[in-house]
Design a protein around this motif. Structure first.
Motif, PDB file in Angstrom:
ATOM      1  N   ASP A   1       0.819  -1.215   0.000  1.00 41.00           N
ATOM      2  CA  ASP A   1       0.000   0.000   0.000  1.00 41.00           C
ATOM      3  C   ASP A   1       0.854   1.266   0.000  1.00 41.00           C
ATOM      4  O   ASP A   1       0.348   2.346  -0.295  1.00 41.00           O
ATOM      5  CB  ASP A   1      -0.919   0.025   1.226  1.00 41.00           C
ATOM      6  CG  ASP A   1      -1.957  -1.075   1.188  1.00 41.00           C
ATOM      7  OD1 ASP A   1      -2.365  -1.455   0.072  1.00 41.00           O
ATOM      8  OD2 ASP A   1      -2.345  -1.564   2.261  1.00 41.00           O
ATOM      9  N   VAL A   2       2.114   1.141   0.383  1.00 38.88           N
ATOM     10  CA  VAL A   2       3.009   2.291   0.504  1.00 38.88           C
ATOM     11  C   VAL A   2       4.095   2.199  -0.552  1.00 38.88           C
ATOM     12  O   VAL A   2       4.821   1.196  -0.623  1.00 38.88           O
ATOM     13  CB  VAL A   2       3.641   2.348   1.910  1.00 38.88           C
ATOM     14  CG1 VAL A   2       4.719   3.421   1.964  1.00 38.88           C
ATOM     15  CG2 VAL A   2       2.566   2.615   2.958  1.00 38.88           C
TER      16      VAL A   2
ATOM     17  N   GLY B   1      -7.801   4.384   1.095  1.00 39.17           N
ATOM     18  CA  GLY B   1      -6.978   5.448   1.671  1.00 39.17           C
ATOM     19  C   GLY B   1      -7.095   5.506   3.174  1.00 39.17           C
ATOM     20  O   GLY B   1      -6.096   5.728   3.884  1.00 39.17           O
TER      21      GLY B   1
ATOM     22  N   VAL C   1       1.395   6.850  -0.998  1.00 39.97           N
ATOM     23  CA  VAL C   1       0.587   5.638  -1.156  1.00 39.97           C
ATOM     24  C   VAL C   1       0.683   5.134  -2.587  1.00 39.97           C
ATOM     25  O   VAL C   1       0.999   5.881  -3.521  1.00 39.97           O
ATOM     26  CB  VAL C   1      -0.878   5.890  -0.766  1.00 39.97           C
ATOM     27  CG1 VAL C   1      -0.979   6.358   0.668  1.00 39.97           C
ATOM     28  CG2 VAL C   1      -1.522   6.916  -1.705  1.00 39.97           C
TER      29      VAL C   1
ATOM     30  N   VAL D   1      -5.050   2.634   4.690  1.00 33.89           N
ATOM     31  CA  VAL D   1      -3.610   2.913   4.721  1.00 33.89           C
ATOM     32  C   VAL D   1      -3.281   3.865   5.873  1.00 33.89           C
ATOM     33  O   VAL D   1      -2.292   3.676   6.597  1.00 33.89           O
ATOM     34  CB  VAL D   1      -3.138   3.509   3.380  1.00 33.89           C
ATOM     35  CG1 VAL D   1      -1.664   3.903   3.463  1.00 33.89           C
ATOM     36  CG2 VAL D   1      -3.341   2.505   2.253  1.00 33.89           C
TER      37      VAL D   1
ATOM     38  N   ASN E   1      -4.243  13.166   5.693  1.00 30.79           N
ATOM     39  CA  ASN E   1      -4.370  12.223   4.589  1.00 30.79           C
ATOM     40  C   ASN E   1      -4.828  12.985   3.347  1.00 30.79           C
ATOM     41  O   ASN E   1      -6.011  13.212   3.134  1.00 30.79           O
ATOM     42  CB  ASN E   1      -5.369  11.123   4.942  1.00 30.79           C
ATOM     43  CG  ASN E   1      -5.307   9.950   3.991  1.00 30.79           C
ATOM     44  OD1 ASN E   1      -4.950  10.104   2.826  1.00 30.79           O
ATOM     45  ND2 ASN E   1      -5.670   8.771   4.479  1.00 30.79           N
TER      46      ASN E   1
END
Length: 407
Positions: free
Chosen positions: A96-97, A232, A223, A235, A261
């Protein structure tokens, strides 16, 4: 084809006042739709070009104060981010990153033989300036080699460069040396930020100047492989959970670390803009309804006046489909004719609005493109078909024998 044009002209001439009023209603509805769509597009363009649209795939994290006791620790404990946190976040949130970077800030005295300034500097990675929306106007950005070799290079704002190097062209400032907190740095780039006058140096150089402290001010998580608001948020919670495990605070403690975020914020704004677009279309279509009803009334009158003609055509073998196509075609033609008058006027107005709002921050290029024209054309065709549908169905019910007796 010529017969169809002649019949449309006859329909219009037989109901001049009603046609004029109906045509105005159709043109006005389309005109308002084009203008509203243009303004909506201008808002979207402004948002996409604003600083808020930069770095929309990043999550920024800052240290905070715990608000809950956890694992024997009291609340009110300061949580400071450390350099090692970056590698742990990337490892535990793999997939995810895409990348994790950090920044470190401090005060700086920058001087040249000509003058000096007191400002702040940010130790950053190459991705920092693009994520802020700050573009290099002269020279280059910090690169990976600067990071790996902890080079003493610096990016100045154009305003600060003019103070430190009076009378020097911006392009000639590149390659010059300045003293930053007593250390010699080479100027590699200039920026002209919308806000602030920060100076940028490589993160590793700032780390070296921090006298051995491993605390950092901000962690930026880039991300990857996600596309929805829910992903989102997952994460973000994953990053919070990772830091919770490292620093011993509750995963539910929102104040232990502060998280911005940008990905979910951008997705939320996209949803809002999509709703705005839908609302604009609904307003435009409802505005057109009066015109559609007017076209339908004209076609009802036309069918009534041509009852005898329709009966003759049916008597000599015309199929119901032919009558249906004729009425619908006339209706679409009338609607499209006046509709495109509204399209033309709407485009002229949006072009004028584009010039009027040129250089403003809130509306940018409120004009319509070919895709909008195609959508409006489809709307006109559908509206014309709806306007002529009921008169056409009435025409199909005309019996040839009764129509021939009709005077």
């Amino acid at each position: 084809m010529f017969d169809l044009i002649s019949e449309i002209g006859q329909t219009l001439s037989n109901n001049k006042l009603r046609t004029a009023l109906t045509g105005f209603a159709v043109a006005w509805g389309i005109f308002m739709l084009i203008v509203l769509l243009g303004m909506s597009r201008g808002v979207v363009n402004s948002f996409n070009d604003s600083r808020m649209s930069q770095g929309t795939n990043t999550i920024s994290v800052w240290g905070g104060m715990t608000s809950q006791p956890y694992n024997g620790y009291k609340d009110g404990r300061y949580i400071g981010l450390k350099q090692d946190d970056m590698s742990v976040i990337k490892t535990k949130n793999r997939g995810d990153v895409a990348d994790v970077t950090g920044s470190l800030s401090s005060n700086a005295n920058i001087s040249t033989p000509h003058d000096y300034i007191t400002t702040g500097y940010n130790g950053v990675y190459p991705s920092e300036l693009p994520s802020r929306g700050d573009k290099i106007t002269e020279g280059r950005n910090i690169n990976d080699a600067d990071i790996s070799q902890s080079r003493k290079v610096v990016i100045l704002t154009e305003k600060n460069a003019a103070i430190l190097f009076p009378g020097t062209k911006p392009s000639d400032v590149i390659g010059q040396r300045v003293l930053l907190n007593g250390l010699s740095f080479i100027v590699i780039g200039l920026i002209n930020p919308e806000f602030g006058q920060s100076t940028y140096i490589p993160f590793t150089t700032a780390r070296m100047m921090a006298s051995g402290s491993d605390y950092i001010d901000e962690i930026k998580v880039q991300v990857g492989n996600i596309s929805t608001l829910e992903e989102g948020e997952q994460v973000e919670q994953g990053v919070r959970n990772t830091l919770s495990g490292i620093h011993n605070f509750s995963p539910d403690d929102k104040k232990a670390v502060w998280i911005w975020n940008r990905f979910t914020q951008h997705m939320t704004m996209d949803r809002a803009l999509s709703i705005l677009d839908i609302v604009v279309w609904l307003i435009g279509i409802f505005t057109m309804l009066s015109g559609i009803i007017g076209v339908s009334n004209i076609m009802f009158v036309s069918v009534k006046e041509r009852t005898h003609e329709i009966g003759i055509r049916r008597a000599i073998g015309a199929k119901p489909r032919n009558i249906l196509v004729q009425i619908l075609t006339e209706s679409v033609a009338i609607t499209t004719l006046f509709g495109y008058i509204g399209v033309f006027l709407g485009i002229l107005v949006t072009q004028g609005l584009a010039m009027a709002f040129n250089g403003t921050e809130f509306i940018k290029d409120p004009t319509v493109d070919i895709s909008i024209a195609v959508k409006v054309t489809c709307v006109l065709i559908v509206a014309g078909c709806l306007a002529g549908l009921f008169p056409a169905l009435k025409a199909l019910k005309v019996k040839p024998v009764e129509a021939l007796r009709d005077e």
